[in-house]
Every structure is written in C-alpha cells, then in structure tokens.
Design a protein around this motif. Structure first.
Motif, PDB file in Angstrom:
ATOM      1  N   LEU A 106       0.830  -1.203   0.000  1.00 15.59           N
ATOM      2  CA  LEU A 106       0.000   0.000   0.000  1.00 15.59           C
ATOM      3  C   LEU A 106       0.866   1.255   0.000  1.00 15.59           C
ATOM      4  N   THR A 107       1.954   1.212   0.754  1.00 14.13           N
ATOM      5  CA  THR A 107       2.892   2.342   0.775  1.00 14.13           C
ATOM      6  C   THR A 107       3.461   2.587  -0.610  1.00 14.13           C
ATOM      7  N   MET A 108       3.831   1.511  -1.298  1.00 15.92           N
ATOM      8  CA  MET A 108       4.358   1.611  -2.655  1.00 15.92           C
ATOM      9  C   MET A 108       3.373   2.314  -3.580  1.00 15.92           C
ATOM     10  N   SER A 109       2.126   1.868  -3.569  1.00 14.92           N
ATOM     11  CA  SER A 109       1.111   2.439  -4.460  1.00 14.92           C
ATOM     12  C   SER A 109       0.781   3.878  -4.089  1.00 14.92           C
ATOM     13  N   ALA A 110       0.658   4.137  -2.792  1.00 17.87           N
ATOM     14  CA  ALA A 110       0.315   5.489  -2.346  1.00 17.87           C
ATOM     15  C   ALA A 110       1.420   6.480  -2.696  1.00 17.87           C
ATOM     16  N   CYS A 111       2.674   6.074  -2.499  1.00 16.27           N
ATOM     17  CA  CYS A 111       3.786   6.967  -2.824  1.00 16.27           C
ATOM     18  C   CYS A 111       3.866   7.226  -4.323  1.00 16.27           C
ATOM     19  N   PHE A 112       3.640   6.193  -5.121  1.00 12.78           N
ATOM     20  CA  PHE A 112       3.656   6.362  -6.571  1.00 12.78           C
ATOM     21  C   PHE A 112       2.551   7.314  -7.009  1.00 12.78           C
ATOM     22  N   ALA A 113       1.370   7.143  -6.428  1.00 12.21           N
ATOM     23  CA  ALA A 113       0.261   8.043  -6.734  1.00 12.21           C
ATOM     24  C   ALA A 113       0.607   9.476  -6.340  1.00 12.21           C
ATOM     25  N   GLY A 114       1.256   9.632  -5.188  1.00 12.30           N
ATOM     26  CA  GLY A 114       1.659  10.956  -4.742  1.00 12.30           C
ATOM     27  C   GLY A 114       2.623  11.617  -5.706  1.00 12.30           C
ATOM     28  N   VAL A 115       3.570  10.836  -6.246  1.00  8.40           N
ATOM     29  CA  VAL A 115       4.519  11.357  -7.229  1.00  8.40           C
ATOM     30  C   VAL A 115       3.774  11.926  -8.437  1.00  8.40           C
ATOM     31  N   LEU A 116       2.805  11.163  -8.927  1.00 10.71           N
ATOM     32  CA  LEU A 116       2.067  11.589 -10.118  1.00 10.71           C
ATOM     33  C   LEU A 116       1.263  12.857  -9.862  1.00 10.71           C
ATOM     34  N   VAL A 117       0.623  12.919  -8.709  1.00  9.89           N
ATOM     35  CA  VAL A 117      -0.220  14.073  -8.391  1.00  9.89           C
ATOM     36  C   VAL A 117       0.621  15.339  -8.224  1.00  9.89           C
ATOM     37  N   ILE A 118       1.731  15.236  -7.508  1.00  9.78           N
ATOM     38  CA  ILE A 118       2.584  16.420  -7.293  1.00  9.78           C
ATOM     39  C   ILE A 118       3.207  16.871  -8.613  1.00  9.78           C
ATOM     40  N   THR A 119       3.672  15.915  -9.417  1.00 10.89           N
ATOM     41  CA  THR A 119       4.278  16.256 -10.703  1.00 10.89           C
ATOM     42  C   THR A 119       3.284  16.973 -11.603  1.00 10.89           C
ATOM     43  N   ARG A 120       2.042  16.507 -11.586  1.00  8.86           N
ATOM     44  CA  ARG A 120       1.000  17.140 -12.385  1.00  8.86           C
ATOM     45  C   ARG A 120       0.604  18.498 -11.802  1.00  8.86           C
ATOM     46  N   HIS A 121       0.444  18.570 -10.493  1.00  9.00           N
ATOM     47  CA  HIS A 121      -0.010  19.798  -9.842  1.00  9.00           C
ATOM     48  C   HIS A 121       1.031  20.911  -9.968  1.00  9.00           C
ATOM     49  N   ARG A 122       2.320  20.538  -9.920  1.00  5.88           N
ATOM     50  CA  ARG A 122       3.402  21.525 -10.050  1.00  5.88           C
ATOM     51  C   ARG A 122       4.078  21.358 -11.409  1.00  5.88           C
ATOM     52  N   ARG A 123       3.272  21.298 -12.468  1.00  4.10           N
ATOM     53  CA  ARG A 123       3.804  21.011 -13.792  1.00  4.10           C
ATOM     54  C   ARG A 123       4.637  22.144 -14.385  1.00  4.10           C
ATOM     55  N   GLU A 124       4.658  23.294 -13.731  1.00  4.46           N
ATOM     56  CA  GLU A 124       5.529  24.371 -14.195  1.00  4.46           C
ATOM     57  C   GLU A 124       6.985  24.108 -13.806  1.00  4.46           C
ATOM     58  N   ILE A 125       7.216  23.094 -12.970  1.00  9.24           N
ATOM     59  CA  ILE A 125       8.563  22.747 -12.512  1.00  9.24           C
ATOM     60  C   ILE A 125       8.951  21.383 -13.072  1.00  9.24           C
ATOM     61  N   SER A 126      10.146  21.285 -13.639  1.00  4.91           N
ATOM     62  CA  SER A 126      10.639  19.993 -14.091  1.00  4.91           C
ATOM     63  C   SER A 126      11.068  19.161 -12.884  1.00  4.91           C
ATOM     64  N   MET A 127      10.527  17.954 -12.788  1.00  4.99           N
ATOM     65  CA  MET A 127      10.857  17.074 -11.674  1.00  4.99           C
ATOM     66  C   MET A 127      12.006  16.115 -12.013  1.00  4.99           C
ATOM     67  N   ALA A 128      12.629  16.307 -13.167  1.00  5.26           N
ATOM     68  CA  ALA A 128      13.763  15.450 -13.524  1.00  5.26           C
ATOM     69  C   ALA A 128      14.882  15.529 -12.484  1.00  5.26           C
ATOM     70  N   PRO A 129      15.231  16.728 -11.990  1.00  5.37           N
ATOM     71  CA  PRO A 129      16.258  16.775 -10.936  1.00  5.37           C
ATOM     72  C   PRO A 129      15.862  16.004  -9.680  1.00  5.37           C
ATOM     73  N   ALA A 130      14.549  15.948  -9.406  1.00  2.00           N
ATOM     74  CA  ALA A 130      14.088  15.199  -8.233  1.00  2.00           C
ATOM     75  C   ALA A 130      14.361  13.717  -8.396  1.00  2.00           C
ATOM     76  N   THR A 131      14.288  13.217  -9.631  1.00  2.00           N
ATOM     77  CA  THR A 131      14.571  11.790  -9.854  1.00  2.00           C
ATOM     78  C   THR A 131      16.040  11.486  -9.585  1.00  2.00           C
ATOM     79  N   VAL A 132      16.915  12.443  -9.884  1.00  2.00           N
ATOM     80  CA  VAL A 132      18.342  12.263  -9.576  1.00  2.00           C
ATOM     81  C   VAL A 132      18.520  12.101  -8.073  1.00  2.00           C
TER      82      VAL A 132
END
Length: 289
Positions: A156-182
């Motif tokens: 459940l933690t895995m799925s919830a965290c993945f969902a959180g990544v998608l929502v934040i990336t979409r909500h803050r789409r003016e910012i590139s999240m590529a550096p966050a993946t690094v």
C-alpha cells in the motif's frame, strides 16, 4: 496557457514509453547474481548518472537553478520515488508477486482520488477504464491473495507513494521534476549501498545493472516526468499498468517462459482498458493557474 490536444497525446506517449521501459526489469533482474541490496544500489547508481546527464543536457547552464527550483514539492517527489522503489522491493520479500502487482493496480484509483482533491479530477470514462484494468490485473495475478500485514502495508505504501509522485508532478507542472529523480536515486544509493555485497559482481552483473539503471530506470523516470505534467494523474497511473502486461510478454519472447492462460486473458483486459483511454479524444485542459 491552454494545453493543446497534441500535448495531451504527447503526454500519453511518454507515459506509455515509461511503462515499456519499466516492463523490461524482469529480463535483466532474472540474470543477476548479486544480492537485493546490491541490485537496488547498483541500479540506482547507474540511473543517477544517466538522469544527471539528461538534466545537464536539457538545462545546461541552468542545471543548478533547476535543482534549486524544486522546492519542497520536488524534495517530496524525490522522497516518494525512493520510498516507493524501496517498498516495492521490500514488499516482494513479505508478499507474493501477484499480491504486490494487484496493489500496484490500485495506484490509478489512489492517484485519481488525490488528484481530485487538488482540483485535477478525471472523467467518468477514465474511472471506468481504471475499474476494468483492476479487474484485468486481478485475473492476471489471481486476486490479491493473502499477504502478511507487513506485506500489505509495504504494498500500500508503494502504491500510495507512486500516486503521490504523479499528483505532485501534475499539480506543479511548471517545474521539471527530472532533478528530483536524480535525488531519489542518490538517496537509494546512500541507504542501500552499505548493505550491498559487490564482491561477487562480475562484468555480466555490472552490465546488467547498467542496463537496468540506464534503460529501465532512467528512461522510465525521464519519460514519466515529461508525460505526467501533461495529463491527469489518474490517467498516468492507468497507462503505467502496461508495465504489468508487458513484463510477462518480454520474458515469454526472450526467455521462452510461457505465461498462463489467465495471465494472457487478464493482460488483454488491461490492455483493452488502457487502449480505450489512449484512443479517446482528449478532454480540454484547464489553464495552469
């Protein structure tokens, strides 16, 4: 600025590419001889290098500025990616693969629900496609099974965290999240490298870890960060379910391990759900506030 239909189609294509990249994990990991910690740390190290090269190539002189621009949202994405990845590996040690994959199929629903809370809802067609996809995954893996409480919590933690990544990336789409993946991959190296045993790693293991890090992880994360900014989070998570469908097919094609009939039937259901969404006419997107 209103996103054009072509941009939404581009988003779907990049997310699909991410799913294709992630689905190749089984081809590489099955051949590794190093321990789990070495797999995670080794893959993350190569992924971090590949992702950093991508960020530098895109941002050039603005690389440091791109990292500074992440803010709390970017740090949250980095942490969530790292926790989701670690939870996935840990869950496999406390629950069956089938159970973990079934919980992963719930990520679209969680992402859609979280997206709705921040003003990025999905339409009824997408909800229907997600429901069908969950049924398809259930057919593929035989239902959620009976994992231990710890296995359920990790999944459940895995799925919830993945969902959180998608929502934040979409909500803050003016910012590139590529550096966050690094940052997320560097965090995995820091956490798992002390427990890894690289003493028995040969040239073949290093090559496979490089393939996992650069092709499977780096390409997948880069594609996700691009696509997730262009389409709703629930739709992103739905398309990423292609990973579950394609994984057994690659093993079948390249390692001659024939999947069961239920895996093929369930995979066909998931594929139909995803294709029905991808082929649908994109809905108008609201302007970015």
């Amino acid at each position: 600025m209103i996103l054009k239909v072509s941009e939404q189609q581009k988003g779907r294509a990049f997310v699909a590419l991410a799913a294709v990249a992630w689905s190749t994990a089984g081809l590489f990991q099955r051949e590794l001889t190093v321990d789990t910690a070495a797999q995670i740390a080794g893959r993350a190290a190569f992924a971090a290098v590949g992702l950093l090269v991508y960020v530098v190539a895109v941002e050039r002189s603005g690389t440091l500025r791109a990292f500074r621009a992440l803010g709390l949202s970017g740090l949250a994405v980095a942490a969530l990616i790292a926790v989701s990845s670690a939870s996935f590996i840990a869950a496999l040690n406390h629950a069956s693969v089938a159970s973990v994959h079934f919980m992963l199929a719930l990520a679209p629903i969680l992402a859609a629900a979280l997206g709705t809370l921040v003003g990025d809802p999905v339409d009824r067609r997408t909800w229907a496609a997600m429901a069908i996809a969950v049924i398809g995954v259930g057919v593929m893996v035989g239902g959620p099974g009976h994992p231990s409480p710890l296995g359920q919590l990790l999944s459940l933690t895995m799925s919830a965290c993945f969902a959180g990544v998608l929502v934040i990336t979409r909500h803050r789409r003016e910012i590139s999240m590529a550096p966050a993946t690094v940052l997320s991959q560097l965090a995995l190296v820091v956490v798992f490298a002390p427990f890894a045993d690289f003493g028995d790693a040969g040239p073949r293991d290093v090559t496979l870890l490089a393939a996992l890090g650069i092709t499977q992880s780096c390409l997948g994360l880069v594609s996700l960060t691009i696509g997730a900014r262009l389409i709703p989070a629930g739709e992103v998570a739905l398309i990423t379910l292609l990973e579950i469908v394609l994984g057994p097919l690659w093993v079948w094609v390249f390692l001659s391990e024939r999947p069961s009939a239920t895996t093929l039937v369930g995979g066909a259901i998931v594929l139909a759900a995803v294709l029905s969404q991808v082929r649908a006419r994109p809905a108008p997107v609201q302007p970015v506030a």
